[in-house]
Design an enzyme around this catalytic site. Structure first.
Site, mmCIF file in Angstrom:
data_model
loop_
_atom_site.group_PDB
_atom_site.id
_atom_site.type_symbol
_atom_site.label_atom_id
_atom_site.label_comp_id
_atom_site.label_asym_id
_atom_site.label_seq_id
_atom_site.Cartn_x
_atom_site.Cartn_y
_atom_site.Cartn_z
ATOM 1 N N THR A 42 11.003 9.909 -15.316
ATOM 2 C CA THR A 42 10.802 11.129 -14.515
ATOM 3 C C THR A 42 11.842 11.252 -13.408
ATOM 4 O O THR A 42 11.894 12.249 -12.703
ATOM 5 C CB THR A 42 9.390 11.144 -13.904
ATOM 6 O OG1 THR A 42 9.152 9.897 -13.236
ATOM 7 C CG2 THR A 42 8.340 11.324 -14.994
ATOM 8 N N HIS A 47 11.997 2.816 -9.307
ATOM 9 C CA HIS A 47 11.579 2.465 -7.954
ATOM 10 C C HIS A 47 10.969 1.069 -7.971
ATOM 11 O O HIS A 47 10.884 0.412 -9.011
ATOM 12 C CB HIS A 47 10.620 3.501 -7.371
ATOM 13 C CG HIS A 47 9.422 3.793 -8.212
ATOM 14 N ND1 HIS A 47 8.444 2.857 -8.486
ATOM 15 C CD2 HIS A 47 9.026 4.933 -8.846
ATOM 16 C CE1 HIS A 47 7.509 3.393 -9.234
ATOM 17 N NE2 HIS A 47 7.834 4.651 -9.485
ATOM 18 N N HIS A 50 8.264 0.109 -10.570
ATOM 19 C CA HIS A 50 8.774 -0.249 -11.895
ATOM 20 C C HIS A 50 9.297 -1.685 -11.890
ATOM 21 O O HIS A 50 9.058 -2.459 -12.818
ATOM 22 C CB HIS A 50 9.932 0.675 -12.299
ATOM 23 C CG HIS A 50 9.555 2.102 -12.494
ATOM 24 N ND1 HIS A 50 10.223 3.137 -11.888
ATOM 25 C CD2 HIS A 50 8.575 2.685 -13.227
ATOM 26 C CE1 HIS A 50 9.684 4.290 -12.248
ATOM 27 N NE2 HIS A 50 8.682 4.035 -13.061
ATOM 28 N N LYS A 84 -2.339 12.030 -9.045
ATOM 29 C CA LYS A 84 -1.666 13.185 -8.461
ATOM 30 C C LYS A 84 -2.683 14.250 -8.051
ATOM 31 O O LYS A 84 -3.635 14.525 -8.774
ATOM 32 C CB LYS A 84 -0.676 13.799 -9.465
ATOM 33 C CG LYS A 84 0.438 12.852 -9.887
ATOM 34 C CD LYS A 84 1.318 12.474 -8.720
ATOM 35 C CE LYS A 84 2.411 11.503 -9.122
ATOM 36 N NZ LYS A 84 3.207 11.043 -7.982
ATOM 37 N N ARG A 88 2.773 17.566 -11.622
ATOM 38 C CA ARG A 88 4.161 17.150 -11.466
ATOM 39 C C ARG A 88 5.102 18.289 -11.825
ATOM 40 O O ARG A 88 4.790 19.133 -12.668
ATOM 41 C CB ARG A 88 4.479 15.977 -12.404
ATOM 42 C CG ARG A 88 3.862 14.649 -12.014
ATOM 43 C CD ARG A 88 4.221 13.612 -13.058
ATOM 44 N NE ARG A 88 3.619 12.318 -12.787
ATOM 45 C CZ ARG A 88 4.214 11.336 -12.127
ATOM 46 N NH1 ARG A 88 5.431 11.525 -11.638
ATOM 47 N NH2 ARG A 88 3.609 10.183 -11.944
ATOM 48 N N GLN A 175 0.159 8.693 -24.824
ATOM 49 C CA GLN A 175 0.338 7.280 -24.498
ATOM 50 C C GLN A 175 -0.538 6.402 -25.388
ATOM 51 O O GLN A 175 -0.129 5.311 -25.803
ATOM 52 C CB GLN A 175 0.025 7.000 -23.025
ATOM 53 C CG GLN A 175 0.327 5.546 -22.646
ATOM 54 C CD GLN A 175 0.268 5.278 -21.160
ATOM 55 O OE1 GLN A 175 0.598 6.132 -20.350
ATOM 56 N NE2 GLN A 175 -0.168 4.081 -20.785
ATOM 57 N N ASP A 196 -2.894 1.622 -12.219
ATOM 58 C CA ASP A 196 -3.102 3.067 -12.336
ATOM 59 C C ASP A 196 -3.046 3.519 -13.795
ATOM 60 O O ASP A 196 -3.458 4.640 -14.121
ATOM 61 C CB ASP A 196 -2.069 3.832 -11.496
ATOM 62 C CG ASP A 196 -0.631 3.522 -11.881
ATOM 63 O OD1 ASP A 196 -0.380 2.483 -12.523
ATOM 64 O OD2 ASP A 196 0.258 4.321 -11.517
ATOM 65 N N LYS A 237 1.748 2.925 -0.237
ATOM 66 C CA LYS A 237 2.395 2.271 -1.363
ATOM 67 C C LYS A 237 3.669 1.574 -0.907
ATOM 68 O O LYS A 237 4.464 2.140 -0.167
ATOM 69 C CB LYS A 237 2.753 3.293 -2.449
ATOM 70 C CG LYS A 237 1.646 3.530 -3.465
ATOM 71 C CD LYS A 237 2.168 4.378 -4.619
ATOM 72 C CE LYS A 237 1.085 4.582 -5.670
ATOM 73 N NZ LYS A 237 1.596 5.375 -6.806
ATOM 74 N N LYS A 240 7.618 3.022 -0.273
ATOM 75 C CA LYS A 240 7.751 4.233 0.520
ATOM 76 C C LYS A 240 8.246 3.827 1.904
ATOM 77 O O LYS A 240 7.565 3.106 2.623
ATOM 78 C CB LYS A 240 6.407 4.967 0.641
ATOM 79 C CG LYS A 240 5.864 5.479 -0.684
ATOM 80 C CD LYS A 240 6.713 6.582 -1.253
ATOM 81 C CE LYS A 240 6.089 7.151 -2.530
ATOM 82 N NZ LYS A 240 6.947 8.188 -3.150
ATOM 83 N N THR A 241 9.450 4.251 2.271
ATOM 84 C CA THR A 241 10.031 3.873 3.557
ATOM 85 C C THR A 241 10.233 5.116 4.411
ATOM 86 O O THR A 241 10.018 6.248 3.954
ATOM 87 C CB THR A 241 11.388 3.186 3.357
ATOM 88 O OG1 THR A 241 12.333 4.154 2.859
ATOM 89 C CG2 THR A 241 11.288 2.043 2.356
#
Length: 412
Positions: A42, A47, A50, A84, A88, A175, A196, A237, A240-241
Site C-alpha cells: 500500500t 514501515h 513490517h 481503520k 483506505r 486473504q 491485527d 503504535k 509513529k514519530t
C-alpha cells in the site's frame, strides 16, 4: 541444553495468538515446514511493523523452515479495513505495480532469497486477478457467513462508523483464499503476521476446512500464529514519530532520523525492542537495561540502524548524533535542506514553516515563546526575528527545535 525455537520466540515476546497451540509448538520445533507472511504494497516502502514481522520470519527461516513472502498485488487494490475508522485511499493499478517492485527489493534486505533455504516471493495477483467475479463468489464467497464476518475485529471499527463498503468486505475472502492457494501449491501449513490479522488468518484456516468438507476430502488443518502489535509505553503504535511514520527506506526516513527514533524510545520500551530487533541474549538485555538504560538505547539504535541501513550508515548516524549533542551542535552529516537564498531576510516563523520543522505558525510562535528554537546555538527570543545573510556560516544556518531535532538550512 539448546533452546527450541518456540521457546526462543516466546521468551522474546513474539507469541500472541495461536490457532492450535500444541500442534504449532510441535510444528515450529520439528522438521522443516512451509509458512508464509503477507505484505500488502500500500506504500512504496516498509514501515517498522513490517520489519518486526520480518524478524519473526527470519527466525523461522534460520531454523530451517521454508518461508514464502506474499506481496499482495491483488489485496492492495482493495485495502485491508482492519483497525481503520475510514476507508483506505484506493490505489491505482499503476501505483500498486510501482509499490510492489519497491517492496520486493526491500524485503530482500531482511530475509534470505538465495543461498541455503531461500525464501520465495509470490504475488496474489497471479491467482486472483484472472478469476471472474462470479467464479470467485461461487468458489469462495459461498463459504462465508456475513454475520460471522461482521463480528470479526477487523470489521468492527469500520462498521461502528457506519461506512463499511462491500469492496472492503471482499478483503477477508481474498486473504483467506491466499492461504488455501499456498497450501495447495506449496504445502504451506502456517500463516504468520501481526495480531491485527488474526481474523483474516482464522478465515483462511476455516475456508480450507469448508472447501475440504464440500469436496468430501479430509483436509489437514491450517495454522495461524500472530505476534503482538508494536505499541509504545504511551499507547501509540511504535513507528509513529513526531515527523511521521518510521520507514525502512532511507528516501523516506534518513538513517540519522531512524537512529534518533530509537534513541528517543521510552525507557519502558527498550528491553522489549532489544528482544525483538537484536539477537542479544535475554539475560544480557535485562542486565543492560537495569544497569544503564542510556547505553541500552545506544545499542538498540545502532543495532537496528545497522540491520536496516548497513553498518556504515549506522556508524555515521551514531557519529552525527554524538557531534550534534555535544557542545558543537553541528555535524558534517547532520540532516540538511537546501532552499533559495532569495528568501533571505525571512522571518524565523516563516523559515520554520518553509523547512517543515513546524506544521503551523502558531506552533512556531509557541516554541519560540517557550525558548524551544535556537538559531546557530543561540535561543531565538522574538517571533519577529529575521534570518539574514549576517546569520550565515558557510552559506547555512543551523536550527535546533527542542533538545533533539537539528537541521542545517543551506541557502543557494
Amino acid at each position: 541444553m539448546e533452546k527450541k525455537l518456540f521457546d526462543i520466540l516466546k521468551e522474546r515476546g513474539y507469541v500472541k495468538d495461536l490457532t492450535h497451540e500444541r500442534e504449532i509448538i510441535d510444528l515450529v520445533n520439528g522438521e522443516p515446514f512451509v509458512f508464509y507472511l503477507g505484505i500488502d504494497p500500500t506504500a512504496d516502502s516498509l514501515h517498522i511493523g513490517h520489519f518486526f514481522a520480518l524478524t519473526m520470519f527470519r527466525w523461522l527461516q534460520d531454523f530451517g523452515h521454508h518461508g514464502i513472502i506474499l506481496i499482495g498485488g491483488a489485496t492492495a487494490l482493495i485495502g485491508d479495513p482492519t483497525g481503520k475508522s475510514d476507508m483506505r485511499k484506493m490505489l491505482s493499478k499503476e501505483e500498486v505495480a510501482h509499490n510492489k517492485a519497491e517492496v520486493k527489493e526491500l524485503v530482500k534486505r531482511f530475509v534470505k532469497t538465495d543461498g541455503d533455504n531461500p525464501a520465495i516471493i509470490v504475488d496474489n495477483a497471479d491467482w486472483i486477478c484472472d478469476k471472474t467475479y462470479v467464479d470467485f463468489m461461487r468458489d469462495i464467497g459461498v463459504h462465508f457467513n456475513v454475520n460471522n464476518m461482521l463480528s470479526a475485529d477487523c470489521y468492527k471499527k469500520r462498521l461502528e462508523n457506519g461506512g463499511l463498503t462491500f469492496l472492503e468486505m471482499g478483503y477477508m475472502l481474498m486473504q483467506a483464499f491466499d492461504f488455501v492457494h499456498l497450501n495447495k501449491e506449496f504445502g504451506c501449513k502456517l500463516q504468520i503476521g501481526g495480531s491485527d490479522q488474526w481474523g483474516n488468518i482464522l478465515a483462511g484456516a476455516d475456508l480450507s476446512r469448508k472447501i475440504g468438507f464440500s469436496e468430501g476430502k479430509k483436509i489437514e488443518p491450517l495454522f495461524g500464529f500472530t505476534c503482538p502489535l508494536l505499541i509504545k509505553a504511551d499507547g501509540e503504535k511504535m513507528g509513529k514519530t513526531a515527523s511521521g511514520t518510521l520507514w525502512v527506506s532511507r528516501d523516506k526516513t534518513t538513517p540519522f532520523d531512524f537512529f534518533q527514533a530509537w534513541m528517543n524510545s521510552f525507557d519502558e520500551d527498550v528491553e522489549r525492542s532489544l528482544s525483538f530487533f537484536t539477537r542479544m541474549e535475554i539475560s544480557d538485555i535485562k542486565k543492560l537495561c537495569a544497569r544503564d538504560i542510556r547505553e541500552a538505547k545506544k545499542i538498540l539504535a545502532f543495532e537496528v540502524t545497522k540491520l536496516v541501513h548497513g553498518e556504515e550508515e549506522a556508524i555515521k548516524a551514531r557519529q552525527t548524533a554524538e557531534e550534534l549533542f555535544s557542545n558543537k551542535g553541528i555535524s558534517e552529516n547532520m540532516p540538511s535542506i537546501t532552499i533559495s537564498k532569495d528568501i533571505l531576510d525571512i522571518n524565523i516563523v516563516d523559515l520554520l514553516i518553509e523547512t517543515n520543522l513546524v506544521s503551523s505558525k502558531s506552533e512556531a510562535r509557541r516554541l519560540i515563546e517557550q525558548n524551544g528554537i535556537s538559531l546557530n546555538q543561540e535561543k531565538v527570543k522574538s517571533v519577529e526575528q529575521l534570518v539574514t545573510s549576517n546569520d550565515l556560516q558557510d552559506s547555512s544556518v543551523v536550527i535546533q527545535k527542542g533538545k533533539k531535532i537539528f537541521l542545517k538550512v543551506i541557502f543557494q
